[in-house]
Design a protein around this motif. Sequence first.
Motif, PDB file in Angstrom:
ATOM      1  N   HIS A 182      37.252  44.993  37.983  1.00 38.06           N
ATOM      2  CA  HIS A 182      36.634  43.983  38.941  1.00 38.06           C
ATOM      3  C   HIS A 182      36.461  42.446  38.029  1.00 38.06           C
ATOM      4  CE1 HIS A 182      36.283  46.610  42.280  1.00 38.06           C
ATOM      5  NE2 HIS A 182      35.325  47.261  41.421  1.00 38.06           N
ATOM      6  N   LYS A 183      36.586  42.659  36.694  1.00 40.07           N
ATOM      7  CA  LYS A 183      36.475  41.457  36.061  1.00 40.07           C
ATOM      8  C   LYS A 183      37.585  40.443  36.322  1.00 40.07           C
ATOM      9  CE  LYS A 183      39.694  42.454  32.315  1.00 40.07           C
ATOM     10  NZ  LYS A 183      40.016  42.778  30.665  1.00 40.07           N
ATOM     11  N   PHE A 184      37.110  39.182  36.233  1.00 45.14           N
ATOM     12  CA  PHE A 184      37.983  38.126  36.499  1.00 45.14           C
ATOM     13  C   PHE A 184      39.071  38.026  35.327  1.00 45.14           C
ATOM     14  CE2 PHE A 184      38.919  33.641  35.688  1.00 45.14           C
ATOM     15  CZ  PHE A 184      39.342  33.125  36.726  1.00 45.14           C
ATOM     16  N   THR A 185      40.356  37.695  35.822  1.00 48.47           N
ATOM     17  CA  THR A 185      41.506  37.428  34.814  1.00 48.47           C
ATOM     18  C   THR A 185      42.138  36.153  35.553  1.00 48.47           C
ATOM     19  OG1 THR A 185      42.833  39.059  36.334  1.00 48.47           O
ATOM     20  CG2 THR A 185      41.720  39.828  34.356  1.00 48.47           C
ATOM     21  N   ARG A 186      42.616  35.343  34.807  1.00 50.78           N
ATOM     22  CA  ARG A 186      43.398  34.110  35.105  1.00 50.78           C
ATOM     23  C   ARG A 186      44.734  34.294  35.411  1.00 50.78           C
ATOM     24  NH1 ARG A 186      41.624  30.490  30.126  1.00 50.78           N
ATOM     25  NH2 ARG A 186      43.442  29.301  30.882  1.00 50.78           N
ATOM     26  N   PHE A 236      53.086  28.391  40.441  1.00 49.09           N
ATOM     27  CA  PHE A 236      53.770  27.618  39.567  1.00 49.09           C
ATOM     28  C   PHE A 236      52.969  27.247  38.261  1.00 49.09           C
ATOM     29  CE2 PHE A 236      55.630  26.756  43.352  1.00 49.09           C
ATOM     30  CZ  PHE A 236      57.028  27.009  43.432  1.00 49.09           C
ATOM     31  N   CYS A 237      53.687  27.221  37.154  1.00 53.45           N
ATOM     32  CA  CYS A 237      52.857  26.404  35.814  1.00 53.45           C
ATOM     33  C   CYS A 237      53.154  25.265  35.601  1.00 53.45           C
ATOM     34  CB  CYS A 237      53.105  27.555  34.587  1.00 53.45           C
ATOM     35  SG  CYS A 237      54.626  27.697  33.965  1.00 53.45           S
ATOM     36  N   ASP A 238      53.069  24.489  34.676  1.00 53.72           N
ATOM     37  CA  ASP A 238      53.391  23.242  34.298  1.00 53.72           C
ATOM     38  C   ASP A 238      55.054  23.123  34.055  1.00 53.72           C
ATOM     39  OD1 ASP A 238      51.458  21.448  34.821  1.00 53.72           O
ATOM     40  OD2 ASP A 238      50.423  21.671  32.802  1.00 53.72           O
ATOM     41  N   LYS A 293      55.029  33.701  30.577  1.00 52.63           N
ATOM     42  CA  LYS A 293      53.973  34.519  30.359  1.00 52.63           C
ATOM     43  C   LYS A 293      52.977  33.906  29.723  1.00 52.63           C
ATOM     44  CE  LYS A 293      55.997  38.143  32.603  1.00 52.63           C
ATOM     45  NZ  LYS A 293      55.578  38.163  33.977  1.00 52.63           N
ATOM     46  N   ASN A 294      53.000  32.861  28.866  1.00 48.53           N
ATOM     47  CA  ASN A 294      52.065  32.265  28.047  1.00 48.53           C
ATOM     48  C   ASN A 294      51.298  31.253  28.845  1.00 48.53           C
ATOM     49  OD1 ASN A 294      54.433  30.685  27.701  1.00 48.53           O
ATOM     50  ND2 ASN A 294      53.656  29.822  26.034  1.00 48.53           N
TER      51      ASN A 294
END
Length: 67
Positions: free
Chosen positions: A23-27, A49-51, A34-35
């Motif tokens: 249940h831990k928070f993961t970003r 999306f990412c930047d 992937k990075n």
Amino acid sequence: MHDELFDLDHDKISIQTYLNSKHKFTRPVCPQHKNMDVLFACEVCLNTFCDDCDSSAPCKPISSPSK
């Protein structure tokens, strides 16, 4: 302040127990880069999306379930 707002006490656990918890928070991480952390989502198709992502690529809207 937290206790004042929510009127509850936390059950404290060790950091190792937390890190092993499902249940831990993961970003959220970008599926293509992937990075990179996910920073945006399309309102129409719900892709994330990412930047570094090309957000000008064609969008494929999610179709509504047939009635």
